[in-house]
Design a protein around this motif. Structure first.
Motif, PDB file in Angstrom:
ATOM      1  N   MET A  99       0.840  -1.196   0.000  1.00  0.00           N
ATOM      2  CA  MET A  99       0.000   0.000   0.000  1.00  0.00           C
ATOM      3  C   MET A  99       0.875   1.246   0.000  1.00  0.00           C
ATOM      4  SD  MET A  99      -2.911  -0.798   2.879  1.00  0.00           S
ATOM      5  CE  MET A  99      -3.874  -2.315   2.873  1.00  0.00           C
ATOM      6  N   THR A 100       0.410   2.276  -0.701  1.00  0.00           N
ATOM      7  CA  THR A 100       1.036   3.590  -0.611  1.00  0.00           C
ATOM      8  C   THR A 100       0.282   4.377   0.448  1.00  0.00           C
ATOM      9  OG1 THR A 100       1.667   3.559  -2.932  1.00  0.00           O
ATOM     10  CG2 THR A 100       1.643   5.698  -1.839  1.00  0.00           C
ATOM     11  N   VAL A 101       0.974   4.773   1.505  1.00  0.00           N
ATOM     12  CA  VAL A 101       0.315   5.431   2.628  1.00  0.00           C
ATOM     13  C   VAL A 101       0.867   6.841   2.825  1.00  0.00           C
ATOM     14  CG1 VAL A 101      -0.183   3.249   3.789  1.00  0.00           C
ATOM     15  CG2 VAL A 101       1.935   4.489   4.321  1.00  0.00           C
ATOM     16  N   PHE A 102       0.090   7.640   3.530  1.00  0.00           N
ATOM     17  CA  PHE A 102       0.465   9.024   3.826  1.00  0.00           C
ATOM     18  C   PHE A 102       1.417   9.082   5.009  1.00  0.00           C
ATOM     19  CE2 PHE A 102      -0.326  12.674   6.602  1.00  0.00           C
ATOM     20  CZ  PHE A 102      -0.021  13.726   5.756  1.00  0.00           C
ATOM     21  N   SER A 103       2.357  10.007   4.927  1.00  0.00           N
ATOM     22  CA  SER A 103       3.143  10.381   6.103  1.00  0.00           C
ATOM     23  C   SER A 103       3.572  11.828   5.897  1.00  0.00           C
ATOM     24  CB  SER A 103       4.365   9.481   6.280  1.00  0.00           C
ATOM     25  OG  SER A 103       5.425   9.887   5.432  1.00  0.00           O
ATOM     26  N   TRP A 104       3.923  12.484   6.993  1.00  0.00           N
ATOM     27  CA  TRP A 104       4.344  13.888   6.873  1.00  0.00           C
ATOM     28  C   TRP A 104       5.742  14.006   6.273  1.00  0.00           C
ATOM     29  CZ3 TRP A 104       1.059  17.486   6.554  1.00  0.00           C
ATOM     30  CH2 TRP A 104      -0.138  17.444   7.254  1.00  0.00           C
ATOM     31  N   GLN A 105       6.417  12.883   6.102  1.00  0.00           N
ATOM     32  CA  GLN A 105       7.718  12.893   5.420  1.00  0.00           C
ATOM     33  C   GLN A 105       7.565  12.550   3.941  1.00  0.00           C
ATOM     34  OE1 GLN A 105       7.311  11.077   8.512  1.00  0.00           O
ATOM     35  NE2 GLN A 105       7.845  13.083   9.374  1.00  0.00           N
ATOM     36  N   GLY A 106       6.331  12.367   3.483  1.00  0.00           N
ATOM     37  CA  GLY A 106       6.061  12.019   2.096  1.00  0.00           C
ATOM     38  C   GLY A 106       5.417  10.655   2.001  1.00  0.00           C
ATOM     39  N   GLU A 107       4.807  10.365   0.859  1.00  0.00           N
ATOM     40  CA  GLU A 107       4.163   9.075   0.668  1.00  0.00           C
ATOM     41  C   GLU A 107       5.202   7.949   0.736  1.00  0.00           C
ATOM     42  OE1 GLU A 107       1.864   8.972  -2.906  1.00  0.00           O
ATOM     43  OE2 GLU A 107       0.884  10.892  -2.530  1.00  0.00           O
ATOM     44  N   LYS A 108       4.771   6.825   1.291  1.00  0.00           N
ATOM     45  CA  LYS A 108       5.691   5.682   1.362  1.00  0.00           C
ATOM     46  C   LYS A 108       4.920   4.390   1.126  1.00  0.00           C
ATOM     47  CE  LYS A 108       5.469   5.668   6.448  1.00  0.00           C
ATOM     48  NZ  LYS A 108       6.263   5.759   7.686  1.00  0.00           N
ATOM     49  N   GLU A 109       5.630   3.405   0.607  1.00  0.00           N
ATOM     50  CA  GLU A 109       5.011   2.113   0.312  1.00  0.00           C
ATOM     51  C   GLU A 109       5.270   1.164   1.479  1.00  0.00           C
ATOM     52  OE1 GLU A 109       6.185  -0.906  -2.921  1.00  0.00           O
ATOM     53  OE2 GLU A 109       4.660   0.353  -3.886  1.00  0.00           O
ATOM     54  N   MET A 110       4.198   0.517   1.956  1.00  0.00           N
ATOM     55  CA  MET A 110       4.312  -0.388   3.095  1.00  0.00           C
ATOM     56  C   MET A 110       3.499  -1.647   2.836  1.00  0.00           C
ATOM     57  SD  MET A 110       4.008   2.298   6.295  1.00  0.00           S
ATOM     58  CE  MET A 110       4.429   1.045   7.513  1.00  0.00           C
ATOM     59  N   ASP A 130      -4.326  -3.230   9.538  1.00  0.00           N
ATOM     60  CA  ASP A 130      -3.115  -2.455   9.835  1.00  0.00           C
ATOM     61  C   ASP A 130      -3.280  -1.014   9.365  1.00  0.00           C
ATOM     62  OD1 ASP A 130      -1.900  -4.758  10.808  1.00  0.00           O
ATOM     63  OD2 ASP A 130      -0.957  -5.230   8.881  1.00  0.00           O
ATOM     64  N   SER A 131      -3.835  -0.868   8.167  1.00  0.00           N
ATOM     65  CA  SER A 131      -4.025   0.461   7.589  1.00  0.00           C
ATOM     66  C   SER A 131      -4.970   1.292   8.447  1.00  0.00           C
ATOM     67  CB  SER A 131      -4.583   0.328   6.164  1.00  0.00           C
ATOM     68  OG  SER A 131      -4.901   1.585   5.624  1.00  0.00           O
ATOM     69  N   LEU A 132      -6.040   0.677   8.910  1.00  0.00           N
ATOM     70  CA  LEU A 132      -6.988   1.392   9.761  1.00  0.00           C
ATOM     71  C   LEU A 132      -6.316   1.863  11.043  1.00  0.00           C
ATOM     72  CD1 LEU A 132      -9.992   2.210  10.176  1.00  0.00           C
ATOM     73  CD2 LEU A 132     -10.290   0.037  11.367  1.00  0.00           C
ATOM     74  N   TYR A 165      -6.022  15.598   1.077  1.00  0.00           N
ATOM     75  CA  TYR A 165      -7.284  15.136   0.489  1.00  0.00           C
ATOM     76  C   TYR A 165      -7.158  13.755  -0.148  1.00  0.00           C
ATOM     77  CZ  TYR A 165     -11.680  15.184  -2.060  1.00  0.00           C
ATOM     78  OH  TYR A 165     -12.928  14.864  -2.525  1.00  0.00           O
ATOM     79  N   LYS A 166      -5.999  13.434  -0.664  1.00  0.00           N
ATOM     80  CA  LYS A 166      -5.812  12.138  -1.328  1.00  0.00           C
ATOM     81  C   LYS A 166      -6.052  10.987  -0.357  1.00  0.00           C
ATOM     82  CE  LYS A 166      -2.391   9.418  -3.904  1.00  0.00           C
ATOM     83  NZ  LYS A 166      -1.025   9.423  -4.493  1.00  0.00           N
ATOM     84  N   PHE A 167      -5.647  11.176   0.897  1.00  0.00           N
ATOM     85  CA  PHE A 167      -5.726  10.096   1.875  1.00  0.00           C
ATOM     86  C   PHE A 167      -6.830  10.293   2.916  1.00  0.00           C
ATOM     87  CE2 PHE A 167      -1.410  10.065   0.243  1.00  0.00           C
ATOM     88  CZ  PHE A 167      -1.198   8.711  -0.008  1.00  0.00           C
ATOM     89  N   PHE A 168      -7.263  11.544   3.116  1.00  0.00           N
ATOM     90  CA  PHE A 168      -8.295  11.838   4.111  1.00  0.00           C
ATOM     91  C   PHE A 168      -9.385  12.673   3.442  1.00  0.00           C
ATOM     92  CE2 PHE A 168      -4.150  11.697   6.233  1.00  0.00           C
ATOM     93  CZ  PHE A 168      -4.354  10.720   7.203  1.00  0.00           C
ATOM     94  N   LYS A 169     -10.420  12.010   2.955  1.00  0.00           N
ATOM     95  CA  LYS A 169     -11.447  12.702   2.185  1.00  0.00           C
ATOM     96  C   LYS A 169     -12.431  13.486   3.060  1.00  0.00           C
ATOM     97  CE  LYS A 169     -10.514  11.252  -2.066  1.00  0.00           C
ATOM     98  NZ  LYS A 169      -9.235  10.570  -1.831  1.00  0.00           N
TER      99      LYS A 169
END
Length: 751
Positions: free
Chosen positions: A384-395, A401-403, A433-437
């Motif tokens: 998954m590509t997830v949001f972080s304040w350091q930039g998007e990252k793949e995990m 887990d995502s929730l 907005y991409k991750f938190f609608k």
């Protein structure tokens, strides 16, 4: 042979005539003259800021038309050389190309002329496309269906040539065809693949785009660069063959690599995605009532938003939230943050939250309610590509887990509005907005805490109380009613000082004890009535805790309420859109903010003055705006914090800007544990300071730095309390006599 010739000719004429009139509904309808003269393709609607910046688009097909004068010659030459070399000679049908295609000699585009291809795209002639041209009995797959379709395209091509000039047909073609990557029309394609306007395209770039249209997925330079380059070079060779490009230049151009600046335009890209989503919701009703399609009619929507303020707001939210998230993560490191009122971990919190998601509902439907199957996929890990304040990252994460990952993120909402005309100037509905609608400005509603207190004080001023009215800091108990136990609100610190304070000081310090006393004297129903007058539309319970923001409301509502104080007592509903134009620039609708007289000008000014005390009075909750951020201007403010620090609020007012903001967890059970981190003055106020610092520094913005304008008529209410209390502006000793007697205006008044 003559009989066969005449009979064949007659049969052909009869067939063509039958197709033209859709004889016995065998062939499907043909466009009438009106439709032919006004062919319609889907055009993206554009949304603009008040300062003329394109914020984004609404579309199903991302298409923005371009005029013929803005089409470069290299694009036109490449198109004609590749798709229809005799375009200037025929009248819609190129019989020579048809015969070559039949004989299998044609290598590009079969026998279809550009006019036929325009007809195919504009009128959706092919079976399977959503068009009333394909509803005939004989339409469908197979050779007969193809023959009927081709016949219609020939007829439509001839009619197009009769109604339009060659230039107009070229323009229609380049503005309608699909280039892949959600790019329709040359204008969008040039931006998508090369980040240029059509006029800026080089000849190799023009050849690349023209080469795509034959098969967008096959010849996309982003998906198949080697194949796309071969196709581009073939187009360049065709241009040389047709006499449009010298051979020497063709050799140089074919050696060049394809250098892309590839970016697929998305409706969520650009400034203010939360705001644009809310505008779309708002305009859907108007579009339905006026028979417009927001996503296809090429509308021009002009908003109240200021792109500069919006940029500062988004940067301020990102800067502030990133820091707060760092502290929040450290605060709960190694622990689960979802806690009940006693600080204990809420059992089955994630499982309960998951059952509210669309993913869970879809899985339950897919597997007929089999929980074992559903749980299997909820715990199966994916990339998954997830949001972080350091930039998007793949995990590598499972949905569970995502929730859990996203539940730990702090959320925010921010809005700035001009209270004088209701124009919304900035709107940030969440972290990204991409991750938190979910939008926390208008969609989200939470307990406003102490930011609701000014409404109580407004009612008090209107009922005859003065900002200088003294009241001791002691407990007020509401008796139990209808099974409800007695209620005694406590101050933030948990106790009472017994000292006497003015109402102005009490609001500045956000003292619960004196607010509770005012609610007791006024009655909760009166407070609710004033909230409604000030534009709060959310349901409010008339209970003793009403003065502490016990009922949920939105940032949007509070901004309108606080704007009433600045706008001389006139409530002005915040608005997002000023006008809408059609694709030709004709104005379709102009919008004006709703207004109503809510307060007297004097009461509004007194409340503006009292809110300033929060930033100037000793002990005020917002003095850091002057002492920390060093703002030299008049600012009114109010902080707000709810139980267990679940919600942190801040409201700031200047003469022509009201800002509201909220920070908290997605769920009320997720929050800081102490006021050192979680109170409004600590968690929300700095966001305002960061934003206003950027705003004040921008000299191009029309920001009124004050002071707040006083009413034209002399005040009947005294604002300087020091004259009554021996010059002391801080506290009033309980044993000090007043120069003038102060009576409780409600002691003998039935309200």
């Amino acid at each position: 042979m003559w009989v066969l010739f005449v009979g064949g000719t007659l049969a052909l004429l009869l067939y063509v005539g039958a197709v033209s009139i859709n004889f016995m509904n065998l062939f499907g309808r043909m466009p009438n003259l009106k439709t032919l003269e006004n062919p319609k393709s889907e055009l993206a609607s554009e949304i603009y800021s008040a300062d003329g910046v394109l914020l984004g688009k609404y579309f199903r097909e991302n298409r923005t038309p371009v005029e013929y004068k803005d089409l470069p010659q290299n694009v036109i030459d490449a198109l004609i050389a590749t798709e229809d070399v005799r375009f200037e000679e025929h009248s819609g049908i190129d019989f020579k190309s048809i015969m070559r295609a039949v004989a299998g000699l044609g290598r590009s585009g079969g026998g279809s002329t550009l006019s036929q291809q325009v007809a195919k795209v504009l009128f959706k002639t092919r079976p399977g496309e959503e068009s009333n041209l394909n509803d005939g009995i004989l339409n469908g797959p197979g050779r007969l269906g193809l023959l009927i379709t081709k016949t219609k395209e020939w007829l439509l091509a001839i009619r197009l040539e009769r109604n339009y000039t060659k230039r107009e047909i070229l323009r229609m073609y380049l503005n309608t065809v699909d280039y892949g990557s959600n790019a329709f029309g040359i204008n969008t394609a040039a931006k998508t693949f090369f980040n240029k306007s059509p006029k800026q395209l080089t000849t190799p770039e023009a050849a690349t785009l023209v080469g795509i249209v034959n098969a967008p997925s096959r010849f996309s330079p982003a998906l198949h660069p080697v194949r796309s380059k071969r196709r581009r070079n073939w187009v360049l060779q065709q241009m040389t063959k047709a006499g449009y490009l010298p051979a020497a230049e063709m050799v140089k151009d074919t050696a060049k690599p394809i250098v892309l600046h590839y970016s697929v335009e998305s409706p969520v890209q650009g400034l203010a995605p939360y705001f644009r989503t809310e505008v779309a919701k708002y305009l859907q009703t108007w579009a339905k009532e006026t028979d417009h399609d927001l996503y296809a009619d090429g509308l021009k929507i002009y908003t109240t938003l200021d792109s500069r303020m919006q940029t500062y707001a988004e940067k301020a939210v990102a800067e502030h939230l990133a820091l707060q998230q760092k502290w929040f993560s450290a605060h709960w490191k190694g622990q689960l943050p979802w806690r009940d009122e006693n600080g204990k971990v809420i059992p089955q919190f994630l499982e309960t939250s998951m059952r509210r998601t669309q993913r869970y509902k879809s899985l339950m439907e897919r597997y007929d309610g089999n929980r074992d199957s559903v749980n299997h996929y909820l715990h199966k890990k994916y990339k998954m590509t997830v949001f972080s304040w350091q930039g998007e990252k793949e995990m590598l994460m499972s949905p569970m887990d995502s929730l859990a990952y996203y539940k730990r993120y702090l959320q925010a909402g921010f809005m700035a509005v001009n209270p004088l005309n209701g124009y919304i100037k900035a709107w940030v509905g969440g972290p990204n907005y991409k991750f938190f609608k979910f939008d926390h400005v208008r969609q989200g509603k939470r307990q406003p805490g102490s930011t609701f207190k000014p409404i109580v004080y407004t009612a008090a001023i209107d009922q005859g109380y003065s900002p200088c009215f003294p009241r001791p800091d002691v407990a007020t108990t509401f008796p139990g009613v209808a099974g409800r136990p007695p209620y005694t609100p406590k101050n933030f610190e948990g106790g009472y000082s017994g000292r006497t304070f003015t109402l102005r000081q009490a609001l500045a310090r956000s003292m619960n004890s004196i607010t509770a006393w005012l609610v007791y004297k006024l009655g909760p129903e009166t407070v609710v009535a004033y909230a409604k007058r000030l534009g709060i539309t959310s349901p409010i319970d008339p209970v003793p805790a009403v003065g502490f923001g016990a009922s949920d409301c939105s940032i949007y509502e509070l901004c309108g309420a606080y704007g009433t104080f600045v706008n001389k007592g006139v409530w002005t509903g915040p608005i997002m859109v000023t006008r809408i134009e059609d694709k030709n620039g004709n104005e379709l609708r102009r919008f004006v903010a709703p207004t109503k007289e809510a307060l007297s000008e004097e009461t509004a000014y007194v409340m503006t003055n009292m809110l300033q005390a929060s930033t100037t009075e000793q002990g005020g909750t917002s003095t850091i705006l002057h002492t920390g951020f060093n703002f030299p201007y008049q600012i009114g403010a109010k902080t707000g914090t709810t139980s267990n620090y679940s919600d942190a609020w801040f409201m700031g007012i200047t003469p022509n800007l009201v800002c509201g903001m909220w920070i908290g967890g997605e769920d009320r059970s997720i929050h800081f544990r102490t006021g050192a981190y979680g109170q409004g003055a600590r968690l929300a106020l700095p966001l305002y300071g960061i934003f206003m610092k950027k705003v004040y520094a921008d000299k191009s913005l029309d920001i009124d730095r004050g002071p707040f304008p006083a009413p034209a008529q002399p005040l009947t209410i005294e604002l300087d309390c020091s004259k009554y209390y021996g010059g002391q502006r801080d506290t009033i000793p309980a044993d000090q006599k007043m120069v003038q007697p102060t009576l409780d205006p409600l002691d003998n008044k039935d309200i």
